[in-house]
Design an enzyme around this catalytic site. Structure first.
Site, mmCIF file in Angstrom:
data_model
loop_
_atom_site.group_PDB
_atom_site.id
_atom_site.type_symbol
_atom_site.label_atom_id
_atom_site.label_comp_id
_atom_site.label_asym_id
_atom_site.label_seq_id
_atom_site.Cartn_x
_atom_site.Cartn_y
_atom_site.Cartn_z
ATOM 1 N N ALA A 80 -13.816 13.606 18.040
ATOM 2 C CA ALA A 80 -13.383 13.032 16.771
ATOM 3 C C ALA A 80 -12.771 14.073 15.838
ATOM 4 O O ALA A 80 -11.918 13.744 15.017
ATOM 5 C CB ALA A 80 -14.543 12.324 16.080
ATOM 6 N N THR A 81 -13.187 15.322 15.959
ATOM 7 C CA THR A 81 -12.578 16.359 15.124
ATOM 8 C C THR A 81 -11.086 16.430 15.426
ATOM 9 O O THR A 81 -10.250 16.439 14.513
ATOM 10 C CB THR A 81 -13.247 17.725 15.383
ATOM 11 O OG1 THR A 81 -14.633 17.628 15.032
ATOM 12 C CG2 THR A 81 -12.596 18.834 14.573
ATOM 13 N N GLN B 189 -19.237 7.356 13.656
ATOM 14 C CA GLN B 189 -20.636 6.900 13.605
ATOM 15 C C GLN B 189 -20.763 5.408 13.875
ATOM 16 O O GLN B 189 -21.798 4.948 14.355
ATOM 17 C CB GLN B 189 -21.244 7.212 12.228
ATOM 18 C CG GLN B 189 -21.488 8.692 11.963
ATOM 19 C CD GLN B 189 -22.608 9.289 12.811
ATOM 20 O OE1 GLN B 189 -23.502 8.582 13.284
ATOM 21 N NE2 GLN B 189 -22.561 10.584 13.018
ATOM 22 N N SER C 91 -15.614 9.175 19.101
ATOM 23 C CA SER C 91 -16.133 10.283 19.901
ATOM 24 C C SER C 91 -17.169 9.742 20.870
ATOM 25 O O SER C 91 -17.977 8.882 20.504
ATOM 26 C CB SER C 91 -16.778 11.321 18.974
ATOM 27 O OG SER C 91 -17.223 12.416 19.725
ATOM 28 N N ALA C 92 -17.169 10.259 22.113
ATOM 29 C CA ALA C 92 -18.088 9.729 23.132
ATOM 30 C C ALA C 92 -19.543 10.129 22.893
ATOM 31 O O ALA C 92 -20.461 9.345 23.140
ATOM 32 C CB ALA C 92 -17.641 10.195 24.523
ATOM 33 N N HIS C 93 -19.750 11.358 22.387
ATOM 34 C CA HIS C 93 -21.140 11.855 22.388
ATOM 35 C C HIS C 93 -22.028 11.235 21.311
ATOM 36 O O HIS C 93 -23.235 11.459 21.315
ATOM 37 C CB HIS C 93 -21.170 13.390 22.333
ATOM 38 C CG HIS C 93 -20.875 14.017 21.002
ATOM 39 N ND1 HIS C 93 -21.870 14.491 20.178
ATOM 40 C CD2 HIS C 93 -19.705 14.277 20.360
ATOM 41 C CE1 HIS C 93 -21.319 15.031 19.095
ATOM 42 N NE2 HIS C 93 -20.003 14.903 19.182
ATOM 43 N N THR D 162 -3.739 17.960 30.673
ATOM 44 C CA THR D 162 -4.334 17.215 31.781
ATOM 45 C C THR D 162 -5.570 16.481 31.299
ATOM 46 O O THR D 162 -6.419 17.069 30.621
ATOM 47 C CB THR D 162 -4.710 18.191 32.915
ATOM 48 O OG1 THR D 162 -3.522 18.866 33.326
ATOM 49 C CG2 THR D 162 -5.344 17.457 34.087
ATOM 50 N N CYS E 23 -26.884 25.024 6.247
ATOM 51 C CA CYS E 23 -26.897 26.478 6.330
ATOM 52 C C CYS E 23 -25.467 26.977 6.293
ATOM 53 O O CYS E 23 -24.727 26.833 7.256
ATOM 54 C CB CYS E 23 -27.527 26.943 7.631
ATOM 55 S SG CYS E 23 -29.306 27.035 7.573
HETATM 56 C C1 LIG Z 1 -19.717 13.751 14.790
HETATM 57 C C2 LIG Z 1 -18.682 13.355 13.830
HETATM 58 C C3 LIG Z 1 -17.399 13.914 13.877
HETATM 59 C C4 LIG Z 1 -17.026 15.000 14.854
HETATM 60 O O1 LIG Z 1 -16.956 14.497 16.153
HETATM 61 P P1 LIG Z 1 -16.802 15.487 17.396
HETATM 62 O O2 LIG Z 1 -16.491 14.583 18.531
HETATM 63 O O3 LIG Z 1 -18.128 16.149 17.528
HETATM 64 O O4 LIG Z 1 -15.711 16.441 17.086
HETATM 65 C C5 LIG Z 1 -16.456 13.462 12.971
HETATM 66 N N1 LIG Z 1 -16.755 12.521 12.068
HETATM 67 C C6 LIG Z 1 -17.971 11.969 11.991
HETATM 68 C C7 LIG Z 1 -18.232 10.907 10.970
HETATM 69 C C8 LIG Z 1 -18.974 12.367 12.865
HETATM 70 O O5 LIG Z 1 -20.177 11.823 12.762
#
Ligand SMILES: *Cc1c(COP(=O)(O)O)cnc(C)c1O
Length: 410
Positions: free
Chosen positions: A75-76, A187, A207-209, A248, A334
């Site tokens: 997502a970044t 989210q 984002s997948a994770h 790729t 932090c």
């Molecule tokens: C986790 C998150 C991101 C970043 O996603 P990544 O896939 O880790 O780069 C961006 N925006 C929100 C709202 C997130 O919670």
């Protein structure tokens, strides 16, 4: 009943990969390892087919067309591509114009830092404030639009508080004024229903994770018609992904993302209800068993698994330390040597003390009721103990108004 520790209550930071997702990915490492761009043999065709299936899963979940999905590293990157992509495309077409972008102060750093970058590169940015409940209004967005506005970027749901914005209303205002609308839905995607047409969304980051898929893979939805969104690519070379993002494709991760999305969509209603039930149970226990605790964010506008609570007269860091066997986040970030209070909570009007004393607890697919009860028990025990050690708490108990005290200079 004893529960196994450590307990994971930080699903908003990342998730374990669902074992079914791992199973779907595995053959693509050693057996079906083709390059999805190889058009001359079956290894390539197999990989391309798998990527297309995953693309269709994401598109279906958004009520979009598969051609509107661009794979990214997360997502970044999706946020960078959406915002820089729109602004730089406009700049490339009209020398000397200063495109205007509207976003909010509570956005993720991937949005805010990208906007700061663009301010140094010929764009203007308006950062809208939020109310004490963390919410924005479509009226605020409408009032901020100028003739130079090219993009509005407002997150679907906040990562720290779980507050869900009135996305369809904001989208409608943008569409009426012919301004593109991007939403960072990292989210929310896979957890609440999203329809890019009904919500007037032109670009959407995923984002997948955050939904039980692997880390390092994401996607950007890019509307193709009414209106057709044009982006300046941020990564050049080869013209993959309709020229939006070369490189790729990470086939195993994309397959995993697709499977994670399929599982999320098929279990969404049932899973949200279960997770929200656990979250409400945790909330109800904390509110009933502890004094001077406050929920951050409009409770009836939260994602199902989020709970952000401030425990007045306690240092969040001490509480985190005491809860070593529970994985959660505090409202302190932090930054190098110092602890900065959360900018999201501060934007909602919390003072430094209350921001520092906050905990974010996020519940997910593998959380059990026993774990939630263990957390509530531990919170009650440690909140009581830490407050007994606190001189401030003693004064509060004695009825002294802390705001009336003239503190000695330090
Ligand atoms: C986790 C998150 C991101 C970043 O996603 P990544 O896939 O880790 O780069 C961006 N925006 C929100 C709202 C997130 O919670």
């Amino acid at each position: 009943m004893t529960v196994q520790t450590p307990i994971y209550l930080d699903y908003a930071a990342t998730c374990p990969v669902d074992p079914r997702v791992v199973d779907a990915m595995l053959p693509f490492f050693t057996q079906m390892y083709g390059n999805a761009a190889s058009r001359t043999h079956s290894f390539g065709w197999t990989a391309e087919q798998a990527v297309d299936n995953a693309r269709a899963e994401l598109a279906r979940t958004l009520s979009a067309d598969p051609k509107e999905i661009t794979w990214t590293s997360g997502a970044t990157e999706s946020n960078n591509l959406a915002i820089k992509g729109v602004v730089e495309y406009v700049q490339s077409g009209a020398e000397g114009t200063r495109p205007h972008v509207i976003t909010a102060v509570t956005e993720h750093k991937a949005i805010l830092d990208t906007c700061k970058y663009l301010e140094r590169h010929g764009a203007d940015v308006t950062y809208l404030p939020v109310g004490p409940d963390g919410l924005l209004t479509a009226e605020q967005v409408a009032a901020a639009i100028t003739p130079a506005t090219v993009l509005v970027s407002i997150m679907f749901a906040n990562n720290e508080t779980g507050v869900v914005q009135p996305i369809a209303e904001i989208g409608k205002v943008c569409r009426e004024r012919s301004v593109l609308f991007h939403t960072d839905a990292t989210q929310a995607f896979g957890k609440v229903p999203i329809d890019v047409d009904a919500m007037f969304i032109d670009l959407l980051s995923m984002s997948a994770h955050k939904i039980y898929g692997p880390k390092g893979v994401g996607a950007l939805y890019v509307r193709r018609r009414k209106p057709r969104v044009r982006l300046a690519p941020q990564i050049h070379g080869g013209g993959h992904e309709r020229g939006n993002r070369s490189g790729t494709l990470n086939v195993p991760s994309i397959v995993g993302f697709g499977e994670a999305v399929r599982l999320a969509r098929e279990s969404m209603a049932e899973e949200s209800a279960r997770i929200q039930g656990l979250r409400d149970h945790l909330h109800d226990r904390i509110m009933a068993e502890n004094e001077h605790v406050f929920v951050n964010g409009a409770y009836d506008h939260l994602l199902p698994g989020h709970l952000n609570i401030s425990f007045a007269y306690i240092e969040g860091e001490s509480l985190l330390m005491a809860l070593k066997d529970i994985a959660l986040s505090s409202g302190s970030a932090c930054t190098s040597a110092s602890l900065e209070p959360s900018y999201v909570l501060k934007a909602m009007g919390l003072d430094d003390e209350l921001a520092h004393s906050s905990l974010r607890m996020t519940i997910g697919r593998f959380t059990t009721r026993e774990e939630v009860d263990h957390v509530a028990d531990a919170l009650k025990r440690h909140v009581t103990r830490l407050r007994e050690m606190s001189p401030l708490w003693e004064m509060v108990q004695d009825g002294i108004d802390l705001n009336s005290i003239q503190w000695a200079a330090h």
